[in-house]
Each structure stands twice: as structure tokens, then as C-alpha cells.
Design a protein around this motif. Sequence first.
Motif, PDB file in Angstrom:
ATOM      1  N   MET A   1       7.294 -57.075  31.535  1.00  0.00           N
ATOM      2  CA  MET A   1       6.267 -56.753  30.579  1.00  0.00           C
ATOM      3  C   MET A   1       5.948 -55.256  30.630  1.00  0.00           C
ATOM      4  N   LEU A   2       5.872 -54.707  31.853  1.00  0.00           N
ATOM      5  CA  LEU A   2       5.545 -53.282  31.960  1.00  0.00           C
ATOM      6  C   LEU A   2       6.647 -52.410  31.373  1.00  0.00           C
ATOM      7  N   GLY A   3       7.900 -52.847  31.536  1.00  0.00           N
ATOM      8  CA  GLY A   3       9.009 -52.095  30.940  1.00  0.00           C
ATOM      9  C   GLY A   3       8.929 -52.107  29.422  1.00  0.00           C
ATOM     10  N   ASP A   4       8.585 -53.258  28.854  1.00  0.00           N
ATOM     11  CA  ASP A   4       8.422 -53.343  27.395  1.00  0.00           C
ATOM     12  C   ASP A   4       7.245 -52.502  26.916  1.00  0.00           C
ATOM     13  N   ALA A   5       6.163 -52.521  27.703  1.00  0.00           N
ATOM     14  CA  ALA A   5       4.998 -51.708  27.337  1.00  0.00           C
ATOM     15  C   ALA A   5       5.335 -50.221  27.396  1.00  0.00           C
ATOM     16  N   ALA A   6       6.127 -49.824  28.398  1.00  0.00           N
ATOM     17  CA  ALA A   6       6.539 -48.415  28.494  1.00  0.00           C
ATOM     18  C   ALA A   6       7.366 -48.027  27.272  1.00  0.00           C
ATOM     19  N   ASP A   7       8.255 -48.932  26.830  1.00  0.00           N
ATOM     20  CA  ASP A   7       9.044 -48.658  25.617  1.00  0.00           C
ATOM     21  C   ASP A   7       8.150 -48.578  24.382  1.00  0.00           C
ATOM     22  N   LEU A   8       7.149 -49.424  24.344  1.00  0.00           N
ATOM     23  CA  LEU A   8       6.240 -49.441  23.207  1.00  0.00           C
ATOM     24  C   LEU A   8       5.485 -48.117  23.078  1.00  0.00           C
ATOM     25  N   PHE A   9       5.086 -47.542  24.203  1.00  0.00           N
ATOM     26  CA  PHE A   9       4.303 -46.301  24.182  1.00  0.00           C
ATOM     27  C   PHE A   9       5.168 -45.044  24.181  1.00  0.00           C
ATOM     28  N   ARG A  10       6.491 -45.176  24.309  1.00  0.00           N
ATOM     29  CA  ARG A  10       7.353 -43.997  24.299  1.00  0.00           C
ATOM     30  C   ARG A  10       7.255 -43.339  22.935  1.00  0.00           C
ATOM     31  N   PRO A  11       6.988 -42.042  22.920  1.00  0.00           N
ATOM     32  CA  PRO A  11       6.836 -41.357  21.625  1.00  0.00           C
ATOM     33  C   PRO A  11       8.135 -41.416  20.818  1.00  0.00           C
ATOM     34  N   SER A  12       7.992 -41.691  19.555  1.00  0.00           N
ATOM     35  CA  SER A  12       9.148 -41.702  18.663  1.00  0.00           C
ATOM     36  C   SER A  12       9.322 -40.304  18.077  1.00  0.00           C
ATOM     37  N   PRO A  13      10.490 -40.046  17.517  1.00  0.00           N
ATOM     38  CA  PRO A  13      10.691 -38.725  16.908  1.00  0.00           C
ATOM     39  C   PRO A  13       9.603 -38.452  15.865  1.00  0.00           C
ATOM     40  N   GLY A  14       9.090 -37.259  15.925  1.00  0.00           N
ATOM     41  CA  GLY A  14       7.963 -36.908  15.058  1.00  0.00           C
ATOM     42  C   GLY A  14       8.371 -36.663  13.616  1.00  0.00           C
ATOM     43  N   ARG A  15       7.395 -36.786  12.780  1.00  0.00           N
ATOM     44  CA  ARG A  15       7.626 -36.446  11.381  1.00  0.00           C
ATOM     45  C   ARG A  15       6.978 -35.080  11.143  1.00  0.00           C
ATOM     46  N   ARG A  16       7.309 -34.485  10.104  1.00  0.00           N
ATOM     47  CA  ARG A  16       6.791 -33.149   9.818  1.00  0.00           C
ATOM     48  C   ARG A  16       5.330 -33.259   9.376  1.00  0.00           C
ATOM     49  N   ALA A  17       4.477 -32.576  10.126  1.00  0.00           N
ATOM     50  CA  ALA A  17       3.043 -32.588   9.803  1.00  0.00           C
ATOM     51  C   ALA A  17       2.765 -31.575   8.703  1.00  0.00           C
ATOM     52  N   ASP A  18       1.811 -31.914   7.816  1.00  0.00           N
ATOM     53  CA  ASP A  18       1.496 -31.050   6.692  1.00  0.00           C
ATOM     54  C   ASP A  18       0.446 -29.995   7.025  1.00  0.00           C
ATOM     55  N   GLY A  19      -0.543 -30.361   7.806  1.00  0.00           N
ATOM     56  CA  GLY A  19      -1.614 -29.417   8.086  1.00  0.00           C
ATOM     57  C   GLY A  19      -1.758 -29.155   9.574  1.00  0.00           C
ATOM     58  N   LEU A  20      -2.571 -28.149   9.917  1.00  0.00           N
ATOM     59  CA  LEU A  20      -2.795 -27.766  11.306  1.00  0.00           C
ATOM     60  C   LEU A  20      -3.484 -28.891  12.069  1.00  0.00           C
ATOM     61  N   LEU A  21      -4.485 -29.493  11.497  1.00  0.00           N
ATOM     62  CA  LEU A  21      -5.221 -30.573  12.143  1.00  0.00           C
ATOM     63  C   LEU A  21      -4.294 -31.768  12.395  1.00  0.00           C
ATOM     64  N   GLU A  22      -3.465 -32.072  11.426  1.00  0.00           N
ATOM     65  CA  GLU A  22      -2.524 -33.181  11.568  1.00  0.00           C
ATOM     66  C   GLU A  22      -1.487 -32.869  12.659  1.00  0.00           C
ATOM     67  N   MET A  23      -1.047 -31.612  12.737  1.00  0.00           N
ATOM     68  CA  MET A  23      -0.078 -31.195  13.740  1.00  0.00           C
ATOM     69  C   MET A  23      -0.677 -31.283  15.152  1.00  0.00           C
ATOM     70  N   VAL A  24      -1.912 -30.849  15.320  1.00  0.00           N
ATOM     71  CA  VAL A  24      -2.592 -30.921  16.611  1.00  0.00           C
ATOM     72  C   VAL A  24      -2.793 -32.377  17.011  1.00  0.00           C
ATOM     73  N   GLY A  25      -3.211 -33.213  16.080  1.00  0.00           N
ATOM     74  CA  GLY A  25      -3.402 -34.635  16.353  1.00  0.00           C
ATOM     75  C   GLY A  25      -2.094 -35.317  16.745  1.00  0.00           C
ATOM     76  N   GLU A  26      -1.034 -34.949  16.035  1.00  0.00           N
ATOM     77  CA  GLU A  26       0.293 -35.498  16.342  1.00  0.00           C
ATOM     78  C   GLU A  26       0.726 -35.084  17.741  1.00  0.00           C
ATOM     79  N   ALA A  27       0.552 -33.841  18.119  1.00  0.00           N
ATOM     80  CA  ALA A  27       0.944 -33.346  19.442  1.00  0.00           C
ATOM     81  C   ALA A  27       0.115 -34.015  20.542  1.00  0.00           C
ATOM     82  N   ALA A  28      -1.191 -34.165  20.321  1.00  0.00           N
ATOM     83  CA  ALA A  28      -2.052 -34.821  21.314  1.00  0.00           C
ATOM     84  C   ALA A  28      -1.659 -36.289  21.468  1.00  0.00           C
ATOM     85  N   GLY A  29      -1.410 -36.955  20.371  1.00  0.00           N
ATOM     86  CA  GLY A  29      -0.990 -38.361  20.430  1.00  0.00           C
ATOM     87  C   GLY A  29       0.326 -38.530  21.166  1.00  0.00           C
ATOM     88  N   ARG A  30       1.261 -37.606  20.908  1.00  0.00           N
ATOM     89  CA  ARG A  30       2.562 -37.653  21.594  1.00  0.00           C
ATOM     90  C   ARG A  30       2.392 -37.438  23.094  1.00  0.00           C
TER      91      ARG A  30
END
Length: 187
Positions: A1-30
Amino acid sequence: MLGDAADLFRPSPGRRADGLLEMVGEAAGRAISWVLSRLLFGIHLLLVWTALRDSQRAEYLADELAARVAGTDGVRDLLDVLLSGDSVARVVRQAARTGGGPAVWRSGVASARTAAVARMPLVRQLSVRDAASLFASHPPAGLRHRMLTARTPQEPTVTLDDSRMERLDAELSRHFDRTARTVAWTG
């Protein structure tokens, strides 16, 4: 279960953020996802390592119990047969192809083992070097052999005479036949 949870939380390749706030939020989430993923994976590895060490200890205990029943020499011989798996399989396959039964299999295996006596210490050592791992479910056969050799030798409490062997062969004959058909044309 922990291995599956680790896979679930592994960051996926990012998408291109449009704004500065969105970019900061994306980086913090990653960053949070990456830390959480690594933490879960580390706990998963720790649990797997602990469970596998317990499994290896159980294997050593099983070898000790087997030595009480079959004798130390019998268990060490079995471990050597396991280490000689390819040559034993070849002998059994050849005997099965020629129509030989279990007695022929045993005779061929005994001959193959006699021919390999001189190299068995090297094969045992090689198994220790190649198969030793914290993440292996079984300890290497060479270490198991070494453990049995270091202990006080035990005499077998159960022995198998020729008449009992014949009765066992007769009881298992249909299984031998099916196995012979399977083994004869594999490998």
C-alpha cells in the motif's frame, strides 16, 4: 500500500503554467508531492526490508528443522542440488525424454552431483556473492550450507529405505508421468 501511495504522490511531468501565481503554486505542489512521495517510499522500503529479513531468518530456522529430520548431511546435499539446478534439470530432462522413471532420474542426478563435487565449494561461494541481498526473500544457498556446517551435525531421525522408496514411487507414478511429459520438452 505504501508503495502505491508513493507512486500516487510522485509528481507527474508539469504542464506549462500561464501566470506567475500559477507557476509558484505548481512548483510548491510539486515540491510537497515529491517530499511526500519519497517519505512514503522510504517507509515502504523499510517495511519490505524488515519483512524480508524475517523471511530469511525463517529460512534458516526451516533448514535447522530439516536437519533435525533428515540430518545435516541430507539438508546440505539438498542445498547442493538446488545450487546445481541447471545440470540436475538437464539430467532429468534427458531421462524423461528416454522414458526413464524416477529411479533413473535419481541415478542421473547422483552421477551429475558426483561429477560436480570438486567445484561445489566454488559454486556455494559464488551463490553467496551473487545472491546475497537485503531485499532477497531467501538467503543464498551457500550461506545456508555454511550455517549448517558451522552447527553441530545431526543424525537423521527419519530414514527412507528401498521398500518405502518403491511405495512412494508407485504412489506418485501418475505425477511422475505428467512431470516427465512436461519436463521432457521444456528448456
